[in-house]
Design a protein around this motif. Structure first.
Motif, PDB file in Angstrom:
ATOM      1  N   LEU A  26       0.836  -1.198   0.000  1.00 60.05           N
ATOM      2  CA  LEU A  26       0.000   0.000   0.000  1.00 60.05           C
ATOM      3  C   LEU A  26       0.877   1.256   0.000  1.00 60.05           C
ATOM      4  O   LEU A  26       0.569   2.254  -0.664  1.00 60.05           O
ATOM      5  N   MET A  27       1.975   1.207   0.733  1.00 60.70           N
ATOM      6  CA  MET A  27       2.892   2.345   0.789  1.00 60.70           C
ATOM      7  C   MET A  27       3.440   2.675  -0.602  1.00 60.70           C
ATOM      8  O   MET A  27       3.433   3.835  -1.042  1.00 60.70           O
ATOM      9  N   PHE A  28       3.904   1.654  -1.321  1.00 63.74           N
ATOM     10  CA  PHE A  28       4.447   1.879  -2.662  1.00 63.74           C
ATOM     11  C   PHE A  28       3.379   2.390  -3.624  1.00 63.74           C
ATOM     12  O   PHE A  28       3.644   3.261  -4.466  1.00 63.74           O
ATOM     13  N   LEU A  29       2.162   1.886  -3.534  1.00 67.43           N
ATOM     14  CA  LEU A  29       1.081   2.311  -4.427  1.00 67.43           C
ATOM     15  C   LEU A  29       0.706   3.771  -4.196  1.00 67.43           C
ATOM     16  O   LEU A  29       0.535   4.546  -5.150  1.00 67.43           O
ATOM     17  N   ILE A  30       0.584   4.160  -2.931  1.00 61.80           N
ATOM     18  CA  ILE A  30       0.182   5.537  -2.617  1.00 61.80           C
ATOM     19  C   ILE A  30       1.265   6.531  -3.041  1.00 61.80           C
ATOM     20  O   ILE A  30       0.991   7.527  -3.733  1.00 61.80           O
ATOM     21  N   LEU A  31       2.499   6.261  -2.652  1.00 62.03           N
ATOM     22  CA  LEU A  31       3.583   7.189  -2.974  1.00 62.03           C
ATOM     23  C   LEU A  31       3.824   7.261  -4.477  1.00 62.03           C
ATOM     24  O   LEU A  31       4.072   8.343  -5.037  1.00 62.03           O
ATOM     25  N   GLY A  32       3.737   6.127  -5.159  1.00 66.16           N
ATOM     26  CA  GLY A  32       3.947   6.113  -6.607  1.00 66.16           C
ATOM     27  C   GLY A  32       2.879   6.883  -7.358  1.00 66.16           C
ATOM     28  O   GLY A  32       3.171   7.627  -8.304  1.00 66.16           O
ATOM     29  N   ALA A  33       1.626   6.751  -6.939  1.00 62.33           N
ATOM     30  CA  ALA A  33       0.526   7.464  -7.603  1.00 62.33           C
ATOM     31  C   ALA A  33       0.675   8.973  -7.438  1.00 62.33           C
ATOM     32  O   ALA A  33       0.471   9.744  -8.384  1.00 62.33           O
ATOM     33  N   ILE A  34       1.058   9.411  -6.240  1.00 62.43           N
ATOM     34  CA  ILE A  34       1.254  10.843  -5.995  1.00 62.43           C
ATOM     35  C   ILE A  34       2.398  11.381  -6.851  1.00 62.43           C
ATOM     36  O   ILE A  34       2.314  12.473  -7.441  1.00 62.43           O
ATOM     37  N   THR A  35       3.468  10.609  -6.961  1.00 60.31           N
ATOM     38  CA  THR A  35       4.629  11.037  -7.742  1.00 60.31           C
ATOM     39  C   THR A  35       4.287  11.195  -9.217  1.00 60.31           C
ATOM     40  O   THR A  35       4.646  12.193  -9.850  1.00 60.31           O
ATOM     41  N   SER A  36       3.600  10.219  -9.798  1.00 59.88           N
ATOM     42  CA  SER A  36       3.231  10.311 -11.216  1.00 59.88           C
ATOM     43  C   SER A  36       2.299  11.486 -11.476  1.00 59.88           C
ATOM     44  O   SER A  36       2.423  12.180 -12.496  1.00 59.88           O
ATOM     45  N   ALA A  37       1.378  11.727 -10.571  1.00 61.01           N
ATOM     46  CA  ALA A  37       0.481  12.878 -10.727  1.00 61.01           C
ATOM     47  C   ALA A  37       1.280  14.181 -10.711  1.00 61.01           C
ATOM     48  O   ALA A  37       0.987  15.113 -11.478  1.00 61.01           O
ATOM     49  N   TYR A  38       2.298  14.227  -9.874  1.00 66.93           N
ATOM     50  CA  TYR A  38       3.106  15.441  -9.806  1.00 66.93           C
ATOM     51  C   TYR A  38       3.933  15.635 -11.076  1.00 66.93           C
ATOM     52  O   TYR A  38       4.228  16.760 -11.471  1.00 66.93           O
ATOM     53  N   GLY A  39       4.307  14.544 -11.738  1.00 66.12           N
ATOM     54  CA  GLY A  39       5.022  14.646 -13.007  1.00 66.12           C
ATOM     55  C   GLY A  39       4.217  15.421 -14.040  1.00 66.12           C
ATOM     56  O   GLY A  39       4.776  16.167 -14.858  1.00 66.12           O
ATOM     57  N   ILE A  40       2.899  15.258 -14.028  1.00 71.73           N
ATOM     58  CA  ILE A  40       2.025  15.991 -14.956  1.00 71.73           C
ATOM     59  C   ILE A  40       2.062  17.489 -14.643  1.00 71.73           C
ATOM     60  O   ILE A  40       2.084  18.336 -15.543  1.00 71.73           O
ATOM     61  N   VAL A  41       2.075  17.828 -13.361  1.00 70.88           N
ATOM     62  CA  VAL A  41       2.172  19.235 -12.954  1.00 70.88           C
ATOM     63  C   VAL A  41       3.477  19.846 -13.480  1.00 70.88           C
ATOM     64  O   VAL A  41       3.488  20.954 -14.039  1.00 70.88           O
TER      65      VAL A  41
END
Length: 494
Positions: free
Chosen positions: A204-219
């Motif tokens: 769960l830790m890897f999924l949450i942190l990874g999703a936030i990181t990819s979303a920030y890449g779009i920003v």
């Protein structure tokens, strides 16, 4: 009055997509320059700082996952956990050199944004790992994804800020690293406290942190600029002012678009580059081990798994305190950067001695030691400011940055190998190896300081002290595609 046509004949042709005459025609007031600087600080620094926060948060995730049974679930034994950390830096190493070429050829802002998006996706893939082999593959490609970030931010800082401004700005975006150390354990503690999760906590830790990181890449893709003349948050007039501000750097911030192999060769022959590389390697012998095993070491002091996470928070606090003190000192005290790096490293050596020499029963003293032991990490933004300030030529700078981070990778690969599984959780061999690396780091920093003093005095004897130069002369040097060793008026900042 500057003659634009004469200037165009004096400089080497390049791929600049801005009007030199228009840029020189802009006359700015001190207030306008301050306004541009404020805009840069309010937009660029938070963008880079948040990305670096996520990068170190993601890097800490593996160490924190050990407290949520990652090693047991993936059946890791012996030195396998050490190698899962090391292989990350193999990936970082693998892509560092190609990245030094690609980062010059492609729009740097877009390239970094895509890198962030990709690394977030790879981090999420960690949750799909079921054995040692799968984790090794995920860690390798995570290193590939993250390899461009710090060198890229270093180049961006050199593009937008003067040499005097760079130390505090490098430290400002690196501040994200310190915040990650400070609140990362709290985030992991929160995820670990979720009682009804349908999957294992470490996944769960890897999924949450990874999703936030990819979303920030779009920003980042929309807002991180490729160069001062493409900054969407600046007006046309402000872009010209942003370029004019950094002409005195003479470090080639505007000659991107064409990779110059002669500058790559110059980087390989430059003594300052190799002193910086050796310092990076030796200091990261400590970094690789301490970062990877800090959760296990802390738990070994007698804390429960979840409490061991929270007890890592003072490390972030110590980094913040020393980062603020160091960046202020480097900004307002002349010739203090390398001396500040030496002092920070000495503090970490003292911390490691406390861990090594105090009895296991002296829990508080050993925790103080572990807290001080990570202070050396704030030398990274200072060493990067040395690269942006003292290495001229965009291609040479990108190669020097790549070499610096290759050494960073090699040190981080070698460091964990001294932390033997049979010595868990105190790891005396690993602590002594980390301490030895920091002592060698101090030696190479002293060598670098001596080289700069000697080289500046040699240039003063040969060419005289550099005089105030006209805008035309400054622009001529800036667009000359020359390196610091080819510009007679260039002097190294200490």
């Amino acid at each position: 009055m500057v003659d634009e046509n004469d200037l165009k004949h004096d400089i080497e042709p390049s791929s600049h997509d801005f009007d030199i005459g228009q840029m020189l025609a802009v006359e700015s007031t001190p207030e306008e320059e301050r306004r541009v600087l404020r805009k840069l600080d309010f937009v660029l620094i938070p963008l880079m700082g948040a990305a670096y926060f996520l990068q170190f948060l993601d890097k800490l995730a593996l160490s924190q996952a050990t407290l949520f049974n990652l090693r047991e679930d993936l059946n890791l034994h012996g030195s396998q956990y050490s190698w899962t950390s090391a292989v990350f830096y193999f990936g970082y190493f693998f892509w560092s050199w190609p990245s030094s070429y690609v980062i010059v050829r492609l729009p740097i802002g877009k390239y970094l944004a895509v890198s962030v998006f990709v690394w977030g996706g790879i981090l999420m893939c960690h949750a799909a790992c079921t054995n040692f082999t799968g984790l090794m593959i995920a860690r390798f490609f995570l290193g590939v994804g993250e390899a461009a970030i710090a060198p890229g931010f270093t180049l961006l800082t050199g593009m937008f800020y003067t040499r005097a401004e760079q130390p505090v700005r490098q430290s400002a975006w690196f501040f994200g690293n310190c915040i990650a150390v400070l609140i990362g354990p709290l985030i992991a503690y929160g995820i670990g406290s979720i009682g009804s999760a349908p999957i294992e906590t470490w996944k769960l830790m890897f999924l949450i942190l990874g999703a936030i990181t990819s979303a920030y890449g779009i920003v980042l893709f929309w807002f991180l600029p490729d160069s001062p003349n493409k900054a969407v948050f600046l007006t046309q007039n402000e872009r010209a002012i942003a370029i004019q501000r950094t002409l005195k750097n003479k470090t080639g911030i505007l000659d991107n678009g064409k990779f110059k192999w002669s500058q790559a060769a110059d980087a390989l022959k430059d003594p300052q580059v190799w002193f910086l590389v050796l310092n990076s390697f030796t200091s990261n012998l400590c970094n690789g081990g301490i970062t990877t095993f800090t959760s296990i070491i802390t738990a070994g002091f007698g804390f429960s798994d979840l409490k061991a996470l929270l007890m890592q928070m003072p490390q972030g606090g110590a980094q913040i305190v020393f980062l603020v003190l160091t960046s202020i000192a480097c900004t307002f005290i002349p010739h203090s950067r390398i001396i500040a790096m030496i002092l920070n490293t000495i503090v970490s050596v003292i911390g490691l001695i406390l861990i090594w020499k105090l009895n296991p029963a002296e829990q508080v003293g050993r925790m103080v030691g572990l807290t001080l032991a990570v202070v050396y990490a704030i030398n990274l933004p200072i060493s990067l400011s040395v690269v942006t300030s003292n290495i001229a030529g965009f291609s040479k700078k990108s190669v020097a940055s790549a070499l610096l981070f290759i050494a960073y990778c090699v040190g981080n690969v070698a460091g964990p190998q001294f932390f033997h599984a049979s010595e868990e959780p105190s790891y005396p061999t690993g602590i002594k190896a980390a301490m030895s690396g920091l002592v060698l780091s101090i030696f190479f920093l002293i060598c670098l300081l001596a080289y700069y003093i000697w080289e500046n005095r040699r240039r003063d004897r040969l060419h005289g002290s550099p005089e105030e130069m006209t805008v035309r002369a400054e622009l001529q040097d800036e667009l000359s595609n020359k390196t610091d060793r080819e510009i007679d008026s260039f002097r190294y900042l200490l």
